[in-house]
Design a protein around this motif. Structure first.
Motif, PDB file in Angstrom:
ATOM      1  N   GLN A  77       0.819  -1.220   0.000  1.00  0.00           N
ATOM      2  CA  GLN A  77       0.000   0.000   0.000  1.00  0.00           C
ATOM      3  C   GLN A  77       0.848   1.265   0.000  1.00  0.00           C
ATOM      4  OE1 GLN A  77      -1.561  -1.787   3.585  1.00  0.00           O
ATOM      5  NE2 GLN A  77      -1.788   0.225   4.521  1.00  0.00           N
ATOM      6  N   TRP A  78       2.119   1.157   0.400  1.00  0.00           N
ATOM      7  CA  TRP A  78       3.010   2.316   0.351  1.00  0.00           C
ATOM      8  C   TRP A  78       3.518   2.602  -1.058  1.00  0.00           C
ATOM      9  CZ3 TRP A  78       5.607   0.034   5.224  1.00  0.00           C
ATOM     10  CH2 TRP A  78       4.782   0.303   6.326  1.00  0.00           C
ATOM     11  N   SER A  79       2.958   1.910  -2.056  1.00  0.00           N
ATOM     12  CA  SER A  79       3.171   2.308  -3.444  1.00  0.00           C
ATOM     13  C   SER A  79       2.328   3.535  -3.787  1.00  0.00           C
ATOM     14  CB  SER A  79       2.808   1.156  -4.389  1.00  0.00           C
ATOM     15  OG  SER A  79       3.638   0.032  -4.156  1.00  0.00           O
ATOM     16  N   VAL A  80       1.343   3.839  -2.944  1.00  0.00           N
ATOM     17  CA  VAL A  80       0.545   5.068  -3.042  1.00  0.00           C
ATOM     18  C   VAL A  80       0.924   5.921  -1.835  1.00  0.00           C
ATOM     19  CG1 VAL A  80      -1.781   6.047  -3.074  1.00  0.00           C
ATOM     20  CG2 VAL A  80      -1.315   3.865  -4.222  1.00  0.00           C
ATOM     21  N   PRO A  81       1.495   7.117  -2.039  1.00  0.00           N
ATOM     22  CA  PRO A  81       2.084   7.864  -0.914  1.00  0.00           C
ATOM     23  C   PRO A  81       1.091   8.637  -0.064  1.00  0.00           C
ATOM     24  CG  PRO A  81       2.421   9.081  -2.947  1.00  0.00           C
ATOM     25  CD  PRO A  81       1.752   7.777  -3.337  1.00  0.00           C
ATOM     26  N   ALA A  82      -0.144   8.153   0.045  1.00  0.00           N
ATOM     27  CA  ALA A  82      -1.120   8.823   0.893  1.00  0.00           C
ATOM     28  C   ALA A  82      -0.789   8.668   2.372  1.00  0.00           C
ATOM     29  CB  ALA A  82      -2.519   8.272   0.615  1.00  0.00           C
ATOM     30  N   LEU A  83      -0.027   7.638   2.724  1.00  0.00           N
ATOM     31  CA  LEU A  83       0.446   7.443   4.094  1.00  0.00           C
ATOM     32  C   LEU A  83       1.773   6.704   4.014  1.00  0.00           C
ATOM     33  CD1 LEU A  83      -1.587   6.208   7.174  1.00  0.00           C
ATOM     34  CD2 LEU A  83       0.725   5.411   6.734  1.00  0.00           C
ATOM     35  N   LEU A  84       2.801   7.306   4.585  1.00  0.00           N
ATOM     36  CA  LEU A  84       4.122   6.691   4.621  1.00  0.00           C
ATOM     37  C   LEU A  84       4.705   6.844   6.014  1.00  0.00           C
ATOM     38  CD1 LEU A  84       5.609   8.222   1.321  1.00  0.00           C
ATOM     39  CD2 LEU A  84       4.715   5.897   1.604  1.00  0.00           C
ATOM     40  N   PRO A  85       5.263   5.788   6.601  1.00  0.00           N
ATOM     41  CA  PRO A  85       5.974   5.952   7.869  1.00  0.00           C
ATOM     42  C   PRO A  85       7.110   6.973   7.748  1.00  0.00           C
ATOM     43  CG  PRO A  85       5.583   3.639   7.425  1.00  0.00           C
ATOM     44  CD  PRO A  85       5.212   4.372   6.176  1.00  0.00           C
ATOM     45  N   GLY A  86       7.730   7.050   6.580  1.00  0.00           N
ATOM     46  CA  GLY A  86       8.775   8.023   6.273  1.00  0.00           C
ATOM     47  C   GLY A  86       8.916   8.089   4.767  1.00  0.00           C
ATOM     48  N   VAL A  87       9.505   9.162   4.256  1.00  0.00           N
ATOM     49  CA  VAL A  87       9.597   9.296   2.795  1.00  0.00           C
ATOM     50  C   VAL A  87      10.351   8.123   2.174  1.00  0.00           C
ATOM     51  CG1 VAL A  87       9.370  11.806   2.767  1.00  0.00           C
ATOM     52  CG2 VAL A  87      11.659  10.782   3.010  1.00  0.00           C
ATOM     53  N   GLN A  88      11.275   7.527   2.939  1.00  0.00           N
ATOM     54  CA  GLN A  88      12.045   6.404   2.401  1.00  0.00           C
ATOM     55  C   GLN A  88      11.206   5.145   2.244  1.00  0.00           C
ATOM     56  OE1 GLN A  88      12.153   7.571   5.435  1.00  0.00           O
ATOM     57  NE2 GLN A  88      12.817   6.077   6.970  1.00  0.00           N
ATOM     58  N   HIS A  89      10.002   5.103   2.852  1.00  0.00           N
ATOM     59  CA  HIS A  89       9.155   3.926   2.738  1.00  0.00           C
ATOM     60  C   HIS A  89       8.278   3.945   1.492  1.00  0.00           C
ATOM     61  CE1 HIS A  89      10.239   3.771   7.028  1.00  0.00           C
ATOM     62  NE2 HIS A  89      10.187   2.476   6.834  1.00  0.00           N
ATOM     63  N   TYR A  90       8.284   5.041   0.743  1.00  0.00           N
ATOM     64  CA  TYR A  90       7.600   5.019  -0.547  1.00  0.00           C
ATOM     65  C   TYR A  90       8.223   3.911  -1.374  1.00  0.00           C
ATOM     66  CZ  TYR A  90       6.230   6.470  -5.260  1.00  0.00           C
ATOM     67  OH  TYR A  90       5.750   6.493  -6.549  1.00  0.00           O
ATOM     68  N   ALA A  91       7.393   2.966  -1.840  1.00  0.00           N
ATOM     69  CA  ALA A  91       7.922   1.793  -2.539  1.00  0.00           C
ATOM     70  C   ALA A  91       8.501   2.137  -3.901  1.00  0.00           C
ATOM     71  CB  ALA A  91       6.817   0.744  -2.699  1.00  0.00           C
ATOM     72  N   ALA A  92       8.047   3.250  -4.489  1.00  0.00           N
ATOM     73  CA  ALA A  92       8.489   3.735  -5.808  1.00  0.00           C
ATOM     74  C   ALA A  92       7.890   2.935  -6.956  1.00  0.00           C
ATOM     75  CB  ALA A  92      10.005   3.807  -5.922  1.00  0.00           C
ATOM     76  N   PHE A  93       6.974   2.014  -6.670  1.00  0.00           N
ATOM     77  CA  PHE A  93       6.243   1.298  -7.713  1.00  0.00           C
ATOM     78  C   PHE A  93       4.941   2.066  -7.968  1.00  0.00           C
ATOM     79  CE2 PHE A  93       9.429  -1.727  -6.884  1.00  0.00           C
ATOM     80  CZ  PHE A  93       9.460  -2.635  -7.947  1.00  0.00           C
ATOM     81  N   ASN A  94       5.070   3.143  -8.730  1.00  0.00           N
ATOM     82  CA  ASN A  94       3.958   4.042  -9.011  1.00  0.00           C
ATOM     83  C   ASN A  94       2.963   3.326  -9.928  1.00  0.00           C
ATOM     84  OD1 ASN A  94       2.288   6.017 -10.197  1.00  0.00           O
ATOM     85  ND2 ASN A  94       3.850   7.595  -9.991  1.00  0.00           N
TER      86      ASN A  94
END
Length: 521
Positions: free
Chosen positions: A314-331
């Protein structure tokens, strides 16, 4: 499921740690030549590479599943709508992480397929592992293949499709795959060859619903391979350090690297509006794109009609991230170019660990759920919620037992609401687990349709009812009332921007009378 940051307040779970990045792809023509070469090796030298004679069905073949012409769902080759409705399969008593293949029990698995058929399951997602199938690059394990062949035959005999997920760590990771599995070129080439061999062996086997490239891949932040490719990416984008400094708004009098090779990876922390951080997040998306494109091409070269997807966290959608580094980058909007349909995994973490504390908490999580699935559906391809669920029916032992006990009714309501809220945006759902799994070190202890001893839970009964409904009538597209737009780039650099979006989305969700219409039982 995935492993989270200690700062997030979410318990550690079993999938891989945030996954490595992918490497910059070779030019298109060279990549296609490499894929075709791998396919020829697989077809002509199969016996040499591990006894890979084409697999055949032992029972009545299932019809192949295809994406429907309208791109909203799936149909079988004989024209019937197909709604993937099933489970992620692993068995209790096999350790944690589950050793499904190392401890493969054919009799128990056959009984499980009979139980699943009774519950209405028509698709099982199953994790392949390096340890049982691909410990050596270029060679599939004959022992592992024999077990998978049995599994596939049992599934087909029960009328259930199989959804294999690409090789992962559950049964050990060989030394060659322990680096940056998305960015290291030797690893990526070995994975391309895995899919060439695998898709060649099972070409045309209709009981395979689709291939999932990997469970919850995420591009890593700072590895040797990432640093090199980051510097190369900047060189291609800007051409000179002076142009880069102007784009990033750095004063010309400030100290600055003289060469692209000296530009470091940015700190893994919020920097609202930072061009430097945003560039790095876009670079990570490029890494993810190349990783997906190359593996999808390997499968399609070996089996052009095979369906391909990737199980997005779900961190492939940056609506909620524990930190910017947790964005999966699979847009999802970018990934969709190489995928036949989209998959997303979701767990209720809008306000930390969900503890069934009332309507407000449930609504916040349902709004967050809808926002994520809506973003994944935006490219216009079918969406399967390939992992979902939550605990119910006992006291979790994780986090020193601090979470309150949960009931089967609470679990059943949450899971039912996931399906109801996403129906029309999604066209398939796979519960996390058939059984409760007491050995687990996360909520999997109580996420099953069945207890660990095989009793049907409240959610199992509701699941059976939903399966009957979808077998008769596939979910229709659901028009949504107005919802706020997600400023994707803003959320990649600022947790405050993401929080503002979630708050506005939740308000719109609550104002929509159609979203909160399921009464409590």
């Amino acid at each position: 499921m995935s492993r989270t940051s200690p700062q997030s307040g979410v318990p550690e779970t079993i999938s891989q740690t945030p996954l490595p990045a992918t490497t910059r792809a070779a030019p298109r023509k060279a990549a296609l030549r490499r894929i075709r070469s791998l396919a020829r090796i697989s077809l002509c030298g199969a016996l040499l590479l591990g006894g890979l004679a084409p697999a055949a069905s032992a029972g009545q073949p299932l019809p192949p599943v295809r994406v429907a012409v309208d791109k909203r769902g799936f149909v079988t080759a004989d024209g019937r709508p197909f709604v993937p409705f099933g489970v992620n399969y692993f068995r209790p008593g096999t350790g944690w992480a589950p050793q499904l293949w190392k401890q493969f029990d054919a009799d128990a698995t056959r009984r499980d397929f009979a139980r699943m058929k009774d519950l209405g399951v028509n698709c099982v997602r199953v994790f392949l592992s390096f340890g049982s199938f691909y410990s050596e690059p270029g060679r599939l394990s004959a022992e592992g293949l024999a077990k998978f062949d049995q599994f596939l035959d049992m599934a087909e005999a029960a009328g259930i499709y199989v959804h294999p997920t690409g090789p992962d760590h559950w049964e050990g990771v060989p030394a060659w795959a322990r680096g940056d599995r998305l960015a290291d070129e030797p690893v990526l080439r070995a994975l391309e060859q895995f899919w060439t061999l695998w898709a060649t062996r099972y070409r045309g086997r209709a009981a395979i619903f689709a291939y999932d490239l990997l469970n919850e891949p995420a591009v890593r932040w700072d590895t040797p391979a990432m640093r090199v490719q980051w510097n190369q990416w900047l060189d291609r984008k800007y051409g000179s350090v002076e142009t880069l400094r102007q784009a990033w708004g750095e004063p010309t009098t400030s100290p600055s690297p003289a060469r692209f090779a000296d530009v470091p990876v940015p700190p893994a922390q919020d920097a609202p509006g930072s061009r430097r951080l945003l560039d790095f997040q876009h670079f990570r998306e490029d890494i993810a794109d190349a990783w997906t494109r190359r593996q999808a091409a390997a499968i399609k070269a070996a089996d052009p009609r095979a369906l391909v997807t990737v199980g997005l966290i779900q961190w492939s959608v940056p609506a909620l991230l524990p930190g910017v580094q947790h964005y999966a980058a699979f847009n999802p909007a970018r990934q969709a170019r190489w995928l036949d349909f989209m998959e997303i995994h979701f767990y209720p973490l809008a306000n930390g660990f969900y503890e069934y504390r009332g309507d407000a908490d449930e609504t916040a999580n349902l709004a967050y759920l809808e926002s994520v699935v809506r973003a994944v559906a935006a490219p216009g391809k079918p969406v399967v919620v390939a992992e979902f669920g939550w605990h119910g029916g006992g006291q979790l032992t994780i986090d020193r037992g601090r979470h309150p006990p949960s009931t089967e009714a609470q679990q059943a309501r949450w899971c039912r609401r996931v399906v109801e809220v996403t129906s029309g945006l999604a066209t398939g759902w796979l519960n996390w687990g058939l059984y409760d799994h007491p050995e687990a070190r996360d909520v999997t202890q109580f996420t099953g349709l069945l207890t660990a001893t095989g009793s049907v839970k409240a959610w199992g009964r509701d699941f059976q009812s939903l399966a009957t409904r979808f077998a008769a009538t596939p979910p229709a597209p659901r028009p949504l009332a107005t919802r706020p737009a997600l400023d994707w780039d803003a959320c990649l650099t600022s947790s405050a921007a993401a929080k503002d979006y979630r708050d506005r989305y939740a308000a719109a969700f609550k104002a929509d009378p159609h979203t909160l219409s399921s009464p409590r039982r």
